[in-house]
Design an enzyme around this catalytic site. Structure first.
Site, PDB file in Angstrom:
ATOM      1  N   ASP A  74      35.298  44.818  35.254  1.00 17.59           N
ATOM      2  CA  ASP A  74      35.553  43.790  34.491  1.00 17.59           C
ATOM      3  C   ASP A  74      34.472  42.895  33.763  1.00 17.59           C
ATOM      4  O   ASP A  74      33.325  43.019  34.265  1.00 17.59           O
ATOM      5  CB  ASP A  74      36.627  42.884  34.994  1.00 17.59           C
ATOM      6  CG  ASP A  74      36.481  42.513  36.580  1.00 17.59           C
ATOM      7  OD1 ASP A  74      35.048  42.714  36.927  1.00 17.59           O
ATOM      8  OD2 ASP A  74      37.154  42.046  37.293  1.00 17.59           O
ATOM      9  N   ASN A 145      44.370  34.461  44.932  1.00 18.67           N
ATOM     10  CA  ASN A 145      45.836  34.746  44.535  1.00 18.67           C
ATOM     11  C   ASN A 145      45.950  36.463  44.342  1.00 18.67           C
ATOM     12  O   ASN A 145      47.097  36.543  44.027  1.00 18.67           O
ATOM     13  CB  ASN A 145      45.589  34.167  43.018  1.00 18.67           C
ATOM     14  CG  ASN A 145      44.767  34.918  42.018  1.00 18.67           C
ATOM     15  OD1 ASN A 145      43.925  35.933  42.401  1.00 18.67           O
ATOM     16  ND2 ASN A 145      44.474  34.630  40.875  1.00 18.67           N
ATOM     17  N   HIS A 147      44.270  38.798  43.080  1.00 15.85           N
ATOM     18  CA  HIS A 147      44.124  39.509  42.139  1.00 15.85           C
ATOM     19  C   HIS A 147      43.122  40.725  42.563  1.00 15.85           C
ATOM     20  O   HIS A 147      42.148  40.672  43.355  1.00 15.85           O
ATOM     21  CB  HIS A 147      43.579  38.924  40.788  1.00 15.85           C
ATOM     22  CG  HIS A 147      42.079  38.359  41.043  1.00 15.85           C
ATOM     23  ND1 HIS A 147      41.770  37.179  40.205  1.00 15.85           N
ATOM     24  CD2 HIS A 147      41.019  38.838  41.692  1.00 15.85           C
ATOM     25  CE1 HIS A 147      40.398  36.908  40.559  1.00 15.85           C
ATOM     26  NE2 HIS A 147      40.115  37.658  41.304  1.00 15.85           N
ATOM     27  N   GLU A 152      45.843  39.952  37.454  1.00 18.57           N
ATOM     28  CA  GLU A 152      46.274  38.576  38.160  1.00 18.57           C
ATOM     29  C   GLU A 152      47.856  38.777  38.280  1.00 18.57           C
ATOM     30  O   GLU A 152      48.613  39.578  38.110  1.00 18.57           O
ATOM     31  CB  GLU A 152      46.158  37.619  36.941  1.00 18.57           C
ATOM     32  CG  GLU A 152      44.611  37.461  36.294  1.00 18.57           C
ATOM     33  CD  GLU A 152      43.962  36.534  37.579  1.00 18.57           C
ATOM     34  OE1 GLU A 152      43.891  36.708  38.428  1.00 18.57           O
ATOM     35  OE2 GLU A 152      42.856  35.866  36.860  1.00 18.57           O
TER      36      GLU A 152
END
Ligand code: F6R
Length: 257
Positions: A74, A145, A147, A152
């Site tokens: 990413d 979280n 991810h 996400e």
């Protein structure tokens, strides 16, 4: 049927990083011995820094990475390469400037692509992975979280490389490096969940107490888009390399010593 990824508990982040570096080193050397390439999927963030230092050490001790092609997961959208928080900058600083990977074999999503070119750019990133023969080993970290890459909570299991909007926890976690939450880019280009699941092997690294809860959840049976790392339960060859702290909630999964 979904099966649980296997957790490997290491006494320290350093031990886990060395184990993965040595797995990667053996893969690179064994392929080189038969003139074959290796395709690695790579992550950024604080977690793989020790892994990259160890790969650099292996190179200084004689291991060539000339047969390696890399694809990074990413990149923040809107950051030029030379921005100190760009993943391009991170990867060159920690790894690529110190190895002999030919520059044309290094792929990092470009965060400065104009808006109108993004759809084509993302499909071309996928095409480049396919043309390289597909990813042999994908290195992952994990967000608090859940991810993976910047997939996400809510991410689809069918996504390939795409533009995503960062979750508030992701922005909060990046705020220190950017000076404030307002400076964190709100969007990024990321490989999709499907891209990650198509890698032949996946190794997720997680270190420190702040990851204990999410590691336990990721390794609890039950796949949900709300915790994208649970999609890894759908993969046939995935390992979680965790240190004592990140693995502190895993006693039940690991069973008796
Ligand atoms: C980085 C990436 C992210 C990180 C995750 C953990 O390329 O894709 O998913 O792996 O945010 O970051 P750290 O390692 O900083 O805790």
């Amino acid at each position: 049927m979904a099966s649980l990824p296997s957790p490997h508990l290491f006494p320290s982040a350093e031990a886990a990083s060395k184990a993965l570096a040595s797995e990667i080193g053996e893969l690179v050397a064994s392929r080189a011995a038969t003139g074959q390439p290796v395709v690695l999927g790579l992550a950024t963030g604080s977690t793989p820094i020790g892994l990259y230092a160890e790969l650099v050490r292996l190179h200084r001790n004689g291991l060539s990475f000339a047969n390696v092609t890399t694809f990074n997961l990413d990149e923040y959208l809107g950051l030029p390469r030379d921005h100190k928080e760009s993943y391009w900058h991170f990867m060159h600083d920690h790894l690529f400037d110190h190895l002999d990977i030919p520059r044309e074999k290094i792929h990092i999503p470009d965060g400065s692509i104009p808006e109108e070119d993004l759809p084509n750019y993302c499909s071309e990133y996928e095409n480049a992975i396919a043309r390289s023969g597909g990813i042999d080993l994908q290195v992952l970290g994990i967000g608090r979280n859940g991810h993976i890459g910047f997939n996400e909570p809510g991410a689809s299991s069918e996504s390939y490389t795409h533009v995503t909007t960062l979750n508030e926890i992701t922005i909060a976690d990046a705020a220190d490096s950017f000076g404030s939450p307002q400076n964190v880019p709100v969007r990024a280009i990321t490989m999709g969940v499907r891209t990650i699941l198509e890698a032949r092997r996946v190794v997720l690294l997680a270190f420190g107490k702040s990851k204990a809860g999410i590691i336990r959840r990721a390794l609890t049976p039950g796949v949900t888009s709300e915790v994208p790392a649970t999609y890894l339960q759908l993969h046939q060859d995935v390992s979680f390399f965790v240190d004592e702290e990140a693995g502190s909630g895993l006693r039940e999964q690991l069973g008796p010593e």
